[in-house]
Motif scaffolding. Structure first.
Motif, PDB file in Angstrom:
ATOM      1  N   ILE A  58       0.851  -1.196   0.000  1.00 59.09           N
ATOM      2  CA  ILE A  58       0.000   0.000   0.000  1.00 59.09           C
ATOM      3  C   ILE A  58       0.885   1.244   0.000  1.00 59.09           C
ATOM      4  O   ILE A  58       0.625   2.215  -0.719  1.00 59.09           O
ATOM      5  CB  ILE A  58      -0.957  -0.014   1.214  1.00 59.09           C
ATOM      6  N   TYR A  84       2.369   1.786  -3.359  1.00 59.77           N
ATOM      7  CA  TYR A  84       1.326   2.246  -4.272  1.00 59.77           C
ATOM      8  C   TYR A  84       1.015   3.721  -4.031  1.00 59.77           C
ATOM      9  O   TYR A  84       0.974   4.524  -4.964  1.00 59.77           O
ATOM     10  CB  TYR A  84       0.070   1.388  -4.110  1.00 59.77           C
ATOM     11  N   LEU A 136      -7.649   7.358  -0.483  1.00 60.31           N
ATOM     12  CA  LEU A 136      -7.145   6.179   0.233  1.00 60.31           C
ATOM     13  C   LEU A 136      -6.670   6.510   1.640  1.00 60.31           C
ATOM     14  O   LEU A 136      -6.871   5.733   2.566  1.00 60.31           O
ATOM     15  CB  LEU A 136      -5.986   5.550  -0.547  1.00 60.31           C
ATOM     16  N   THR A 161      -9.316   6.468   4.153  1.00 57.33           N
ATOM     17  CA  THR A 161      -9.760   5.100   4.390  1.00 57.33           C
ATOM     18  C   THR A 161      -8.831   4.423   5.399  1.00 57.33           C
ATOM     19  O   THR A 161      -9.283   3.760   6.334  1.00 57.33           O
ATOM     20  CB  THR A 161      -9.749   4.298   3.069  1.00 57.33           C
ATOM     21  N   GLU A 174      -7.036   5.937   7.559  1.00 60.37           N
ATOM     22  CA  GLU A 174      -7.209   6.574   8.861  1.00 60.37           C
ATOM     23  C   GLU A 174      -8.432   6.001   9.577  1.00 60.37           C
ATOM     24  O   GLU A 174      -8.402   5.806  10.792  1.00 60.37           O
ATOM     25  CB  GLU A 174      -7.352   8.092   8.705  1.00 60.37           C
ATOM     26  N   ILE A 175      -9.486   5.731   8.805  1.00 60.96           N
ATOM     27  CA  ILE A 175     -10.670   5.138   9.440  1.00 60.96           C
ATOM     28  C   ILE A 175     -10.321   3.760   9.973  1.00 60.96           C
ATOM     29  O   ILE A 175     -10.634   3.400  11.101  1.00 60.96           O
ATOM     30  CB  ILE A 175     -11.841   5.035   8.442  1.00 60.96           C
TER      31      ILE A 175
END
Ligand SMILES: Nc1ncnc2c1ncn2[C@@H]1O[C@H](COP(=O)(O)OP(=O)(O)OP(=O)(O)O)[C@@H](O)[C@H]1O
Ligand SMILES: [Mg+2]
Lengths: 420, 318, 280
Positions: free
Chosen positions: B113, B116, B129, B132, B134-135
């Motif tokens: 990740i 990327y 992203l 996301t 962080e969530i």
């Protein structure tokens, strides 16, 4: 020796062209791997949310101890009865003492239909969930479930139920999953978080100011404090729980139980109170708040400080009037993030001594307590599947709360940035 | 030398020339504020001191118990307080298995990740992203525990057979702890990758390298120490993780190499014992502090190492 | 309505023509000053008098320590943890580096204007009033209004902002912001104003306005200005100090004198090279 003449690695040769094509294929494969990993992350988040939603609602087979047909007027369905009719059912079927107690809490005539229905279910019909299914199965497999229910629980009503309901949020803890709620847990979380933030924010921001604006980092003590804070941020949360257990719960019991102020909860009178929990949590998030406050303070341009000092301002005047106002949005964002961390923490509070079963609303810092994540843990740890459903329902509440908090923090961070 | 001074409205009279008072005013407020702020900073030192004292004192109490010896604690293979057996290995083994599995999950995925995000993603993709992630990082661990028990474990039992996989098992806990630390690995590794100077990438492209070759052969190796630091911090986080293992890995210490069985970890044991009604003068109470001390030493060691690596690494490029 | 804003210790009526720099009428004087950042010596052995009610310009190549020198005059370097001073600076007969001296008090008398305009993110009014407030202004609101107005008038900004005093200082143009910063410095009634390349972020017209302003201000204040602009130094200053950098990057004073003299008849060949652009 071969001379490196121009063209000796010329792109014209078909070999080289093939090689480049191969390298590009490898490149695309690599990219696919990276994208796949990223998708895995998203899928996992999706699965987590799906799982919770899936368990928070579904078909439930309800059995009644008392036959509804015998007590409900005209053998009608519970949902079809009006509030006065339901009140009448209650008065007719409960002992006068029970009715009097209910009337004292809130007059039956003023209660809503949903509330009365729940009371009739709980007290008169003594309805219990005999079996429950998750949402996916309930939708995809309904005929099979109906067959099972018909076979094993011939008297049961099969109803599509959301475990998460207004009543679930407002009802206190109960030994029956069907009637249990998270009211006490929410209030407990609220109490703990208020104490946590009341302690951690002022101390953390003050420490952040000290480290950024005062500390001479050539002195070993200041360097020690700085290093120490980053190390504290990595200490497992359960260790903070043990610290809280040994210091706040045990060593400072007279204070944390309220005994020293004559305010102890007579049912326990020990240090496993909201106050101990709040203080423990405050220590846990203190490093986060400090580190964040430091970053926010550092982001205030030094030209503002120079302008202020250049006018003959003292250090504190400079901080108070220019640095802190500039750092405030950042500090607030970090505070919200730290708060959401504290709201979600469970392990330290287990160690500090969260109570497993509390039916009354906490009303002072010296009360026993449970919290929302603590309640989720206790329900998850039970073997009965109904409790897993209400744990999911409580998780939805917790997640909504945290996502709202985090979103507001991120939104605030992006909006409130002061431009200089 | 005489100078006329004019009194200005509201401002103290201008001083006589050459006798401008520059002396230090007593600014007690300034000093008091600094003292208070310093005290706030010192709270962190007190906290660390208290952790060390608390864990040390009760751990010492534990080892003073005639039934307990340090050697048995470190080498014993059975943990059964009722029988007076206090060997840490079963708990330590479970902890290491869970965090080992977690790392196997988190390192490749987290690093992928990171590559990327850092090397491929357009700003628009990144901006979607990162929140996301962080969530994912903000989901409470108790919910990950619930996920392990009610989602991952049933899948494992369906895939591998209900008889081979215990309801509570190390594998499920390990996988989920791995998921839980992915955001940490990804964001720290991404920071490390971003710190690699652009010139290095451009040099590689200039030699005709593809993006993948640049990423894997130039950027990642240059960021290796930062990635190692991320890995160590994630390991420390996994070792200290409590709720997932308390919910999904099972209660009861067991020395096993089979991740499909249940086995209690150090944190799981601490939370189970302290969650009950614990009396302060029992061996049980003291034992959790001995385990806590071991946990503290291990995680602190990893954190310090990670911090060192990050600091050394920074010096290289800055 | 208009309050005359006087410099703190009010200047003696200026005599005609430039004062001899070494004469008795110096407000400030650096004596054998060395400034260090850690082990690095940024300023080496500078002795320099600053004449009262005159504009003294510091010129020299980039990195030679002009800012460092300037900031030594009001102890702004104290804010850099590694900075250290040897030698002395004397302000009206007192050493500002003496043990009992409060740097906050020094900066009250010796104000500063920075290279990049740095108004506070507050209203125009508050930008000017803040310094007075923290320095114990005890007047009424009316008196504060007058003070703000007087400062803005002196900074030649009043006409442009009098109808929008409650707007943010950041809403002004760069040149206006810089004049706001000058008004802000004036409002605390300093004796000396230090200006570190105050025009480098401004366009030529805004630059000229500031230069005009400086000519007005020198009636009341002593001004030190760092500039990279040779014409500016020649046009606007009474005295010029030329600094250069040694082989260890330490800055030292090459030549100091009345501006016309230094520009028309430099004594040191390095000064001549620099002002004629043959430097480097
Ligand atoms: N805070 C600091 N810490 C360490 N060294 C510094 C610091 N500030 C300046 N220096 C060094 O001191 C020397 C003099 O810097 P200074 O900023 O005074 O130069 P200057 O003449 O004002 O240059 P310029 O014309 O570019 O503004 C330089 O070598 C600079 O690198
Ligand atoms: Mg400069």
């Amino acid at each position: 020796m071969t001379a490196l003449a121009p063209g000796s690695i010329g792109l014209a040769t078909s070999d080289a062209a093939r090689q480049v094509a191969r390298r590009h294929r490898v490149g695309r494969a690599g990219l696919a791997v990276f994208q796949l990993s990223t998708i895995v992350g998203i899928v996992v988040l999706g699965a987590l949310l799906y799982n919770i939603a899936n368990e928070a609602a579904g078909l439930v087979a309800y059995e009644h101890k008392t036959d509804p047909a015998a007590v409900l007027p005209g053998g009608r369905d519970l949902a079809a009865l009006s509030a006065p009719e339901l009140a009448a059912v209650l008065t007719a079927n409960l002992s006068p003492g029970e009715v009097a107690t209910l009337e004292r809490e809130a007059p039956l005539a003023e209660r809503s239909q949903a509330e009365l229905r729940r009371l009739v279910d709980e007290r008169v019909l003594e309805t219990h969930a005999a079996a429950a299914w998750n949402l996916t199965d309930s939708v995809l497999d309904r005929p099979a479930i109906e067959a099972t229910v018909a076979e094993r629980h011939p008297d049961a009503d099969l109803r599509l139920t959301s475990w998460l309901s207004p009543a679930f949020v407002t009802a206190p803890q109960s030994g029956d999953a069907e009637y249990a709620g998270i009211r006490t847990a929410i209030l407990g979380s609220l109490w703990v978080i208020v104490i946590t933030m009341a302690v951690a924010v002022p101390v953390g921001v003050a420490a952040g100011i000290y480290l950024e604006e005062y500390a001479d980092h050539t002195r070993w003590l200041n360097r020690a404090i700085q290093t120490n804070i980053s190390n504290l941020a990595g200490v497992p949360s359960i260790i903070y729980g043990m610290l809280g257990l040994a210091v706040f719960v045990r060593a400072l019991e007279p204070l944390s139980s309220g005994g020293a102020f004559g305010a102890a909860d007579p049912t326990t009178a020990n240090g496993r109170t909201i106050l101990s929990a709040g203080l423990t949590m405050a220590l846990l998030i203190l490093p986060l708040i400090i580190i964040n406050a430091q970053e926010a303070i550092r982001a205030v341009p030094s030209s503002l400080r120079e302008a202020s000092f250049g006018l003959g301002a003292t250090r504190w005047q400079t901080i108070r009037h220019h640095v802190l106002p500039g750092a405030l949005p950042g500090i607030l964002t970090g505070t919200i993030l730290a708060m959401s961390r504290a709201i979600g923490e469970t392990a330290p509070l287990i160690v500090v001594g969260m109570s497993t079963y509390i039916t009354f609303d906490p009303s002072s810092p010296f009360d026993k307590f449970t919290t929302l994540p603590g309640q989720i843990y206790q329900w998850t740890a039970r073997p009965q599947p109904e409790f897993h459903h209400i744990a999911a329902a409580a998780s939805v509440v917790l997640l909504v709360l945290l996502v709202a908090l985090n979103a507001s923090a991120i939104y605030g961070r992006n909006r409130a940035q002061v431009r200089y | 030398m005489t100078v006329t001074t004019t009194r200005l409205r509201g401002v103290e009279a201008a001083p006589e020339a050459d006798t401008v008072p520059l002396g230090r005013r007593r600014r007690w407020r300034e000093d008091a504020v600094e003292a208070v702020l310093f005290a706030a900073g010192f709270v962190s030192i007190l906290t660390t001191g208290a952790i060390v004292v608390v864990l040390g004192k009760d751990a010492l109490h534990f080892f003073r118990n005639p039934d307990v010896s340090l050697v048995d604690f470190l080498t014993g293979t059975v943990w059964q307080p009722q029988l007076g057996k206090f060997g840490l290995l079963p708990l330590l083994n479970a902890t290491l298995m869970v965090s080992g599995i977690a790392m196997v999950v988190a390192l490749p995925i987290g690093l992928s990740i990171a590559v990327y995000l850092s090397e491929y993603a357009t700003p628009a993709v990144r901006n979607r992203l990162k929140p996301t992630l962080e969530i994912l990082a903000g989901v409470p661990t108790v919910i990950y525990g619930y996920f392990a028990l009610t989602f991952v474990t049933p899948i494992l039992r369906w895939a591998l057979g209900a008889r081979t996989v215990d309801i509570y098992n190390v594998l499920s806990a390990g996988l989920v702890v791995g998921i839980l630390v992915i955001p940490l690995v990804a964001s720290m590794s991404e920071d490390a990758l971003q710190a690699v100077p652009r010139a290095l990438r451009e040099a590689a492209y200039g030699l005709g390298a593809t993006r993948l070759e640049t990423s894997l052969q130039v950027v990642v190796p240059s960021a290796l120490s930062g990635i190692a630091a991320a890995f160590m911090l994630a390991m420390s986080r996994a070792i200290g993780e409590t709720m997932v293992v308390a919910i999904a890995a099972g209660a009861g210490p067991r020395l096993t190499a089979n991740p499909l069985r249940s086995a209690e970890t150090m944190t799981g044991y601490i939370s189970r014992i302290s969650g009950g009604d614990l009396s302060y003068n029992s061996v049980d109470y003291d034992s959790i502090f001995a385990i806590g001390l071991a946990l503290f030493v291990i995680t602190l060691g990893l954190n310090i190492l990670s911090g060192r690596i990050v600091r050394r690494f920074r010096e290289v490029y800055e | 309505m208009t309050v005359a804003l006087e410099a703190g210790p009010r200047a003696r009526t200026a005599r005609n023509g430039a004062n001899p720099p070494m004469g008795g009428d110096n407000v400030l004087e650096a004596r054998a000053l060395h400034v260090y950042y850690g082990a690095f010596r940024a300023i080496e052995n500078v002795t320099l008098p600053i004449a009262r009610n005159r504009i003294t310009a510091f010129i020299g190549p980039s990195g030679c320590g002009k800012s460092t020198m300037l900031r030594a005059f009001n102890r702004m370097n104290d804010l850099v943890p590694t900075a250290r001073v040897e030698g002395d600076i004397v302000y009206r007969g007192q050493s500002i580096y003496a043990p009992g001296v409060d740097p906050v008090e020094v900066r009250r008398h010796i104000g500063m204007v920075f290279q990049k305009p740095n108004p506070f993110p507050k209203s125009i009014y508050d930008n000017v009033a803040w310094g007075a407030r923290i320095n114990g202004f005890r007047g009424t609101r009316r008196e504060l209004d007058d003070l703000v107005e007087a400062a803005l008038v002196q900074a030649a900004l009043w006409d442009e902002v009098h109808d929008k005093l409650d707007q943010s200082g950041l809403s002004l143009s760069g040149g206006q912001q810089q004049r706001l910063c000058i008004a802000r410095a004036i409002a605390v009634k300093p004796d000396v104003i230090l200006m570190d390349e105050p025009c480098s972020a401004l366009d030529p017209i805004a630059t000229l306005r500031i230069e005009d302003l400086m000519q007005q201000l020198k009636e009341r204040y002593t001004i030190l200005i760092v500039t990279h602009n040779m014409q500016q130094a020649a046009r606007a200053s009474d005295y010029t100090a030329f600094f250069n950098m040694g082989d260890r990057r330490q800055g030292y004073l090459v030549e100091f004198g009345p501006t016309p003299e230094l520009f028309t008849n430099p004594k040191d060949p390095r000064t001549e090279d620099y002002i004629t652009g043959r430097f480097g």
